[in-house]
Design a protein around this motif. Sequence first.
Motif, PDB file in Angstrom:
ATOM      1  N   PHE A  20       0.840  -1.038   0.014  1.00  0.00           N
ATOM      2  CA  PHE A  20       0.095  -0.110   0.131  1.00  0.00           C
ATOM      3  C   PHE A  20       0.864   1.461   0.040  1.00  0.00           C
ATOM      4  CE2 PHE A  20      -3.504   2.355   0.662  1.00  0.00           C
ATOM      5  CZ  PHE A  20      -4.764   1.794   0.604  1.00  0.00           C
ATOM      6  N   PRO A  21       0.878   1.827  -0.991  1.00  0.00           N
ATOM      7  CA  PRO A  21       1.530   3.245  -0.948  1.00  0.00           C
ATOM      8  C   PRO A  21       0.662   4.230  -0.141  1.00  0.00           C
ATOM      9  CG  PRO A  21       0.617   3.013  -3.228  1.00  0.00           C
ATOM     10  CD  PRO A  21       0.170   1.916  -2.388  1.00  0.00           C
ATOM     11  N   LYS A  22       1.352   5.576  -0.147  1.00  0.00           N
ATOM     12  CA  LYS A  22       0.572   6.535   0.750  1.00  0.00           C
ATOM     13  C   LYS A  22      -0.533   7.037  -0.306  1.00  0.00           C
ATOM     14  CE  LYS A  22       3.152   6.832   4.249  1.00  0.00           C
ATOM     15  NZ  LYS A  22       3.380   7.806   5.542  1.00  0.00           N
ATOM     16  N   VAL A  23      -1.768   7.338   0.227  1.00  0.00           N
ATOM     17  CA  VAL A  23      -2.914   7.863  -0.370  1.00  0.00           C
ATOM     18  C   VAL A  23      -3.545   9.215   0.459  1.00  0.00           C
ATOM     19  CG1 VAL A  23      -5.208   7.115  -1.048  1.00  0.00           C
ATOM     20  CG2 VAL A  23      -3.646   5.613  -1.018  1.00  0.00           C
ATOM     21  N   ILE A  24      -3.470  10.152  -0.614  1.00  0.00           N
ATOM     22  CA  ILE A  24      -4.071  11.249  -0.258  1.00  0.00           C
ATOM     23  C   ILE A  24      -5.629  11.548  -0.915  1.00  0.00           C
ATOM     24  CG2 ILE A  24      -4.214  13.807  -0.066  1.00  0.00           C
ATOM     25  CD1 ILE A  24      -1.293  13.757   0.266  1.00  0.00           C
ATOM     26  N   GLY A  25      -6.745  11.570  -0.226  1.00  0.00           N
ATOM     27  CA  GLY A  25      -8.189  11.630  -0.947  1.00  0.00           C
ATOM     28  C   GLY A  25      -8.259  13.010  -1.372  1.00  0.00           C
ATOM     29  N   VAL A  26      -8.712  13.331  -2.752  1.00  0.00           N
ATOM     30  CA  VAL A  26      -8.932  14.698  -3.102  1.00  0.00           C
ATOM     31  C   VAL A  26     -10.387  14.642  -3.327  1.00  0.00           C
ATOM     32  CG1 VAL A  26      -8.616  16.398  -4.510  1.00  0.00           C
ATOM     33  CG2 VAL A  26      -6.621  15.035  -3.824  1.00  0.00           C
ATOM     34  N   LEU A  27     -11.292  15.592  -2.773  1.00  0.00           N
ATOM     35  CA  LEU A  27     -12.701  15.543  -3.174  1.00  0.00           C
ATOM     36  C   LEU A  27     -12.855  16.719  -4.130  1.00  0.00           C
ATOM     37  CD1 LEU A  27     -14.732  15.170   0.108  1.00  0.00           C
ATOM     38  CD2 LEU A  27     -14.430  13.644  -1.793  1.00  0.00           C
TER      39      LEU A  27
END
Lengths: 1140, 365
Positions: free
Chosen positions: A170-177
């Motif tokens: 799992f790489p890092k994830v940033i959610g963008v709305l």
Amino acid sequence: MEQQTHKAHRPAHSGAKADKKSKGKDKEKQHGFNEKAFAPKSGRRADRQGRRKVERDQTRLHVPLVDRTPDDQPPPVIVAIVGPPGVGKTTLLKSLVRRYTKQTLNEAKGPITVVSGKKKRITFIECNNDLNSMIDVGKIADLVLLMIDGSYGFEMETFEFLNILQSHGFPKVIGVLTHLDLIKKAATLRATKKALKKRFWTEIYQGAKLFYLSGVINGRYPDNEILNLSRFISVMKFRPLVFRNSHPYLLADRLEDLTPREQIRTSKGKCDRTVTLYGYLRGTNLRPGTKVHVPGVGDLNMKSVAALGDPCPLPDADSEKRRKLSEKKKLLVHAPMSDVGGVVYDKDAVYINVPGSFTRGATDAPQGEGEQMVMDLQDVKSTLEDAVAKSQIRLFGSSSKPLSVQAGPSRLSDASDESEGDEESDAGEGSDSEVASDFDSDESDGDLDEGDYETDEDGAGPSDRGRPSRRNVSRSMQALPSHDRQRGEVDYADSDSDLGGDDDDGALIGGDAGADLPDLPSSDEDADEDSDEEVPRWKSDLASKAQASFAQDVRRNRRRDWTKLIYMTSLSPSEIIASKNASARGAVNDNGMGDEDFFTVVKKADEQAEEEVDTSKAPLDAQQLKAWEDEELLDSLRHLFITGSSASAAPEGADDEAAGSDAEEAEGTDEGDNGAARAAALAKKKELLKRKFDEQYDDPESSKMDFYEEQKDQMARQLELNRAEFEGIDPEARALVEGYRPGTYVRIELENVPCELIENFDPSYPIIVGGLLPSEERFGYLQVRIKRHRWSTKTLKTNDPLIFSMGWRRFQSIPIYSLDDHSIRMRMLKYTPEHMHCYATFYGPVSLPNTGFCALNSVSGELAGFRISATGVVLDIDRSAKIMKKLKLTGVPYKIFKNTAFIKDMFTSALEVAKFEGANIRTVSGLRGQVKKALAKPDGAFRATFEDKILMSDIVFLRAWYSIQPRKFYNPVTSLLLSHKSEWSGMRLTGQVRREEGLKTPTNVNSTYKPVERAPRRFNTLKVPKKLQAALPYASKPKLVKAQHRQTYMQKRAVVLEPEEKKAIALMQQIRALRKDQVARRKGKQEERRAAHRQKLEKEEAKKGEKDKEKRKEYMRAAGMKAKQESAEESGRARKRRKT
Amino acid sequence: MAQATNALQFSGHLHLRHRLVLSILSGKAVKIDKIRSEDKNPGLRDYEVSLLRLLERITNGTIIEISVTGTAILLKPGVIAGGLVTHDCPLSRSIGYFLEPVIMLAPFSKKPLQLTLRGITSDDRDLSVDLIRTVTLPQLELFGVSDGLELRIKKRGSPPLGGGEVQYLCPAVKQLKTLNFVERGKVKRIRGISHAVRVNPQFSNRMIEVSRSILNRYIPDIYLYSDVYKGEDSGKSPGYGLSLLAETTTGAIHCAEALSQPGVAPEDIAHLASRALLQEIQNGGCIDSHHQLLVLLFMVLGSEDVGRCRMSEPTTRTIQFLRDVKEAFGITFKIVPAEKGDPTSTELLYSCYGIGYVNANRTLS
């Protein structure tokens, strides 16, 4: 301007302020940790606090992993922008690129590398909606910007992508709305944000970062929001992922076709191509010769790897003294597939976009990269040949004087003829770096030029490149030619007869023994004759000579560059050793690999080969070992023992073991018997001991590291060693030894690439080059633990093809599912179990155990449902699979004795029976038995015994196990080779094929369903013969009684009533009749009332219904209007959506 | 379908063992031709065929093709399976010949290996089982292969008739540790085994005595064990020999041995062995010259870090091995003089970048 005077500050002498100050002064300021402030109030609380602290500390710990990315020049971080179509990925990419480089991209295609900080670069990549791209991007992205349409919510692709990430580390994830501006009501917006955040957190982790982007301004997101996002990106820390930390890989940002045009033309573009891919190396070191896998294409061989100049370099230290990145550096962007700087690199051409009208003279106008390049080309004044002639070729990187080409053309051409063989072998290694020329710098001008240039170079300076090697070594050998020759003279290995010329040995070290050389053979002869007489002298002198010879041998050897001898010459090993031991005639000088030498030695080797045997122990040479009879020689070895005679070393022997390696290191240096050195060593040792003591005395705990710290420390030390070991070597030799390090920008040349890759090239699909470990090139049966995804609607069936994404690869294979049956056997399953792991075995390329994977039924985009069908992990790799399928053989008895029965229809021949003799069998009713022996008459019938008598109606069955092998089917997903990349379909299921071909499923007549007719079962009456009945005892006799046909006693009698009785009965009858009548009348009346009521109700109902109808009509009209409006809007936005 | 990985190509009968080992470890097929093609007796010898058979037995899925004349072989390696294996070695070579490649392969097997070998336990061409037990196995421990590593000498067998039996137990490891062995240290003790079978037991004591007379001058810590096998366990032929090893403060071990020859007194054998040991000590390095191959191979297979080791000059076998390693794994060693300041030292520092070889065969449970 005049100096303005201010009123001086006067501190208050009285009042509150003064009190405060004085108080502060008096009180000693608290430094450091205030013990009291955090002291626990009670013992229990202290205990709890302590426990909590320990637990918190433990949660901080992770398994220590080695981070192999170099600190000085790390590769750019890959930031992937992922999301469903229409969510705003391109807008975000453009905004981010604008934020970092102040450039607006018209068309963002392929990876875009920017410098984001003083020590940081970022490669942005946009991931399209194809599942293949999502898988590939998930495998390489360091950070994922997962974009979600806030006005719509999560879509299927988002979850599919998250599942892909989970199975590949799992790489890092940033959610963008995004699209939050479409929600008008503040309350709804808040609620939506909250709901989405909650779902996002459950999917990733509690507290995962979710970013909100409001509307679009000027085709970009608001600058301050992007600035915030970029700050989050820049502070992100990355934990190394196991798979990427053990494989080299590269995200290609440029692709070029090197195939000769003519070849393409003659084959009508269908020939295999030679392709170069460019990009930053990541993961581990890439060694030349590694096999690579390009997902979507297949396994390929690297023809060559070359490190290139960094197209997007980090600011170097001297130019960047400031904390922040200078504005100038901010403009750096490398995006060959996009249109940055007016240059677009196509697959086989470079297009230069010149804005406005272009004039040669206007040099003051700002020029793009491409323009500059063209102008440079125009500026060339001399031909290529001249340039070559002028170029300075230096033999070694550090040579002070360059070779001049003009000096002797004839000689050079000769040399080239002679050393052609060498050249060929070395051409690959020595092509680029040795020539410092202008042409190398712009690698972007057509590769044709480059190729031409290289060939020219070969012609011009072959002798220079025949043997690329390190400078210092060969020169030193050149400087000391005499040593080679002398060595043989005093070689005690030869025989014990070297004494003749040895009297003047002292001079040897001086190095003027050249004069002796011609005499040597004769002197040897003499010595042979003389040796008997001169034994005492010989013996007395032997030790010193041996030592001298040893020392000299050593000195000579020090000049030998073993790396060169082993790897860069064609000498056979015995020749190398022989040349070491060779006498003067060997004449192995610096140019020892010259032709003469080569030939002579080969002959010798051939002779030897006759009797040579592969032994691991050299035969003991008694003659040679005789040298050890000498006392002095024996004594010369004393210093190698702990009891050694060396004055300082003697007493330390015992301490050594305790003092550890450092102490020994210190000790090692005082071998030289040098007073100063010894003193220094002693001081060092003392210092070490003192430090150790201090450490232990001050804080015995601090010196003791826990396991975690120790591991981390060890890793750090090893990394330091890795860095230090090959520091000083020139880059090419370094690449040879350790490969190309991550962070270098390399060009990889791939051979035999399918032409479709070039023809159907689309920059929006990422091209990845993944290095394979040696074991991963192999094929075998993989056993994996697999679980069907709970959202996948189809159960998986054994022998149905499945697409696996494992390691770098995506491929289709045919798994067989199985479960462990009591650790006895692997039992085949027809379908995967629900909510449970099972095993699957399939044929495919080997991946290391513990590699995660995900499996799909299809990669096509048309599927509406959730496309990830299963996930799992690799367990085992083998060359054969042991899976058993249960097989039930049935038979029926045709003759039954007491416990024995003859069974038929189970086997077809006596041979089969023989194989199963003694096997356990069972009837349906549960009677157990055994196969005994085959019977002669019906083929395959056998005698069996049971624990009890079986019935003719029983079915007998035998439970057997049949071993099955998975099919050897491997089909790589070659999506990049298609023109419509998302339409890859591998092997189809039979049903699919039939459906698509419009074929009917062939049916077996016996398999069709027919109505079951079950006639009611009739039982015949039991007839017991009269004779038997008569013989039976009474109890057993059937008790059959005829129906009574005569009147009974009571029936026959007439009843005459008494008058009172008659009266009473009549009265009772009358009363009953009255009562009956009364009840009937009452019921009638009730029914009447009810009917009236029903009528009333009906009326009311009808009235109500009418009202309702009207209401509904009204509502539907309104709703219809609304729907019409909405559909009109939808078609305006024209977006395809799938509901989650 | 499966693409054929590029095969390794070699010629000649020499260095067969390490080439087969490299092929099996790297997974690349190996093709060796011109095996004694010019010889009067061309083709593979019986012991080489036996070795191939042994390798086939400890692996799963290995395909070996031998040409009709026996002058060329093709080996397509499978996975190293391990497990319980028994093998009878021909009398033309000793057990050491067969054990050496097995030792290189065994740590990477699927299951721990339990190999029983029968034949000659010591001869003068290959390492005797004594040295393998006392020297080779400690070298493996440098790389983290230690738990359950054992060589049991059940019976001794001298040439020509053999009759010995050894059992080799080796665990399966996941990955080797990186070696960093540059401190040579000083010799702190000398050990030895003097064995004698089917001869006068005094022979062994005579050898010990002579050896002590030479070595006692250096160090008092010398124990030479007299190991006399009797009856059933002593094999079929008479023989004796002396194996010596010197251990340094840092754990480096140097060894030498000499074995009985017809017409040579035990005293001379002891002389030979002791002097060979001194020679070996003088050559220096942290690794004995007999074990250069093993250590270099395991350095190559280590994790993706720099491994360093100080050794004496490479032998013929080592040189060829380094070249073959380059072909099989693409690994090049950096070889520099160990002590730059000291001109009298022949020691070299070998360093390389490991390939990060992970035992892919091991089952995950």
